[in-house]
Scaffold this motif. Structure first.
Motif, short mmCIF file in Angstrom:
data_model
loop_
_atom_site.label_atom_id
_atom_site.label_comp_id
_atom_site.label_asym_id
_atom_site.label_seq_id
_atom_site.Cartn_x
_atom_site.Cartn_y
_atom_site.Cartn_z
N ARG A 41 -25.78 84.91 -26.25
CA ARG A 41 -24.58 85.46 -25.62
C ARG A 41 -24.72 85.52 -24.11
NH1 ARG A 41 -22.94 90.25 -29.78
NH2 ARG A 41 -22.01 88.89 -31.34
N ILE A 42 -25.90 85.86 -23.64
CA ILE A 42 -26.12 85.90 -22.19
C ILE A 42 -25.98 84.50 -21.60
CG2 ILE A 42 -27.88 86.27 -20.41
CD1 ILE A 42 -28.82 88.68 -22.09
N ALA A 43 -26.57 83.51 -22.25
CA ALA A 43 -26.46 82.13 -21.77
C ALA A 43 -25.00 81.67 -21.78
CB ALA A 43 -27.31 81.20 -22.63
N TYR A 44 -24.29 81.99 -22.82
CA TYR A 44 -22.87 81.66 -22.94
C TYR A 44 -22.07 82.32 -21.82
CZ TYR A 44 -18.75 80.57 -25.86
OH TYR A 44 -17.58 80.08 -26.35
N SER A 45 -22.38 83.58 -21.54
CA SER A 45 -21.70 84.31 -20.47
C SER A 45 -21.99 83.72 -19.10
CB SER A 45 -22.11 85.78 -20.49
OG SER A 45 -21.75 86.37 -21.70
N LEU A 46 -23.20 83.25 -18.89
CA LEU A 46 -23.54 82.61 -17.61
C LEU A 46 -22.77 81.32 -17.40
CD1 LEU A 46 -27.38 83.25 -17.41
CD2 LEU A 46 -25.60 84.23 -15.97
N VAL A 47 -22.57 80.57 -18.47
CA VAL A 47 -21.77 79.34 -18.37
C VAL A 47 -20.33 79.69 -18.01
CG1 VAL A 47 -20.81 77.42 -19.71
CG2 VAL A 47 -23.23 77.98 -19.91
N ILE A 48 -19.78 80.72 -18.66
CA ILE A 48 -18.42 81.15 -18.36
C ILE A 48 -18.32 81.62 -16.92
CG2 ILE A 48 -16.66 82.87 -18.91
CD1 ILE A 48 -17.73 82.76 -21.82
N ALA A 49 -19.29 82.40 -16.46
CA ALA A 49 -19.28 82.88 -15.08
C ALA A 49 -19.33 81.71 -14.09
CB ALA A 49 -20.45 83.83 -14.84
N GLY A 50 -20.16 80.72 -14.38
CA GLY A 50 -20.24 79.54 -13.51
C GLY A 50 -18.92 78.80 -13.44
N LEU A 51 -18.24 78.65 -14.58
CA LEU A 51 -16.94 77.99 -14.57
C LEU A 51 -15.91 78.78 -13.79
CD1 LEU A 51 -16.70 76.71 -18.25
CD2 LEU A 51 -16.83 75.31 -16.19
N LEU A 52 -15.94 80.10 -13.92
CA LEU A 52 -14.99 80.93 -13.17
C LEU A 52 -15.25 80.87 -11.67
CD1 LEU A 52 -14.73 84.05 -15.48
CD2 LEU A 52 -12.97 82.33 -15.02
N ILE A 53 -16.51 80.87 -11.28
CA ILE A 53 -16.83 80.77 -9.86
C ILE A 53 -16.42 79.41 -9.31
CG2 ILE A 53 -18.76 80.65 -8.22
CD1 ILE A 53 -20.10 82.85 -9.95
N ALA A 54 -16.69 78.35 -10.06
CA ALA A 54 -16.28 77.02 -9.63
C ALA A 54 -14.76 76.93 -9.51
CB ALA A 54 -16.79 75.97 -10.62
N SER A 55 -14.07 77.54 -10.44
CA SER A 55 -12.61 77.54 -10.40
C SER A 55 -12.09 78.28 -9.18
CB SER A 55 -12.06 78.18 -11.67
OG SER A 55 -10.66 78.28 -11.61
N SER A 56 -12.71 79.41 -8.86
CA SER A 56 -12.25 80.17 -7.70
C SER A 56 -12.50 79.41 -6.39
CB SER A 56 -12.91 81.54 -7.65
OG SER A 56 -14.29 81.43 -7.41
N PHE A 57 -13.57 78.65 -6.33
CA PHE A 57 -13.82 77.83 -5.14
C PHE A 57 -12.81 76.68 -5.04
CE2 PHE A 57 -18.50 79.18 -5.03
CZ PHE A 57 -18.25 80.09 -4.02
N THR A 58 -12.50 76.07 -6.17
CA THR A 58 -11.60 74.92 -6.12
C THR A 58 -10.15 75.31 -5.91
OG1 THR A 58 -11.48 74.89 -8.53
CG2 THR A 58 -13.10 73.43 -7.50
N VAL A 59 -9.79 76.57 -6.12
CA VAL A 59 -8.43 77.02 -5.81
C VAL A 59 -8.17 76.91 -4.32
CG1 VAL A 59 -6.97 79.09 -5.72
CG2 VAL A 59 -8.13 78.49 -7.82
N GLN A 60 -9.22 77.02 -3.52
CA GLN A 60 -9.09 76.97 -2.07
C GLN A 60 -8.83 75.54 -1.55
OE1 GLN A 60 -9.62 79.84 -0.18
NE2 GLN A 60 -9.90 81.03 -2.03
N VAL A 61 -9.05 74.53 -2.38
CA VAL A 61 -8.90 73.14 -1.96
C VAL A 61 -7.42 72.83 -1.73
CG1 VAL A 61 -9.20 70.75 -2.72
CG2 VAL A 61 -10.96 72.43 -3.20
N GLU A 62 -7.14 72.13 -0.67
CA GLU A 62 -5.76 71.78 -0.34
C GLU A 62 -5.48 70.29 -0.52
OE1 GLU A 62 -4.97 73.26 3.54
OE2 GLU A 62 -5.45 75.32 2.98
N ARG A 63 -6.26 69.63 -1.36
CA ARG A 63 -6.09 68.21 -1.61
C ARG A 63 -5.92 67.96 -3.10
NH1 ARG A 63 -10.52 64.96 1.94
NH2 ARG A 63 -10.05 65.98 3.90
#
Length: 70
Positions: free
Chosen positions: A14-36
């Protein structure tokens, strides 16, 4: 000992699964800033591609925890 081993294995999964989810959420939040690139309702498509699986995986994790508990 077998029960303890099983519980530790389940918790670590469950911890490993949660870390994958957290990584996807962080990547998503960074890519929201992209203007291309292509946009979907004003949100970059790449952000949606990372956010939707993270949301689905998070929902599945919550359901699995609740099913086991009740």
């Amino acid at each position: 000992i077998n029960r303890l081993s099983h519980e530790i294995e389940k918790s670590s999964n469950r911890i490993a699964y949660s870390l994958v989810i957290a990584g996807l959420l962080i990547a998503s939040s960074f890519t929201v800033q992209v203007e291309r690139g292509p946009f979907f309702y004003g949100i970059p498509f790449v952000a949606l591609v990372t956010f939707i699986p993270a949301a689905l995986l998070g929902f599945v994790l919550i359901i699995s925890i609740l099913r086991e508990k009740y």
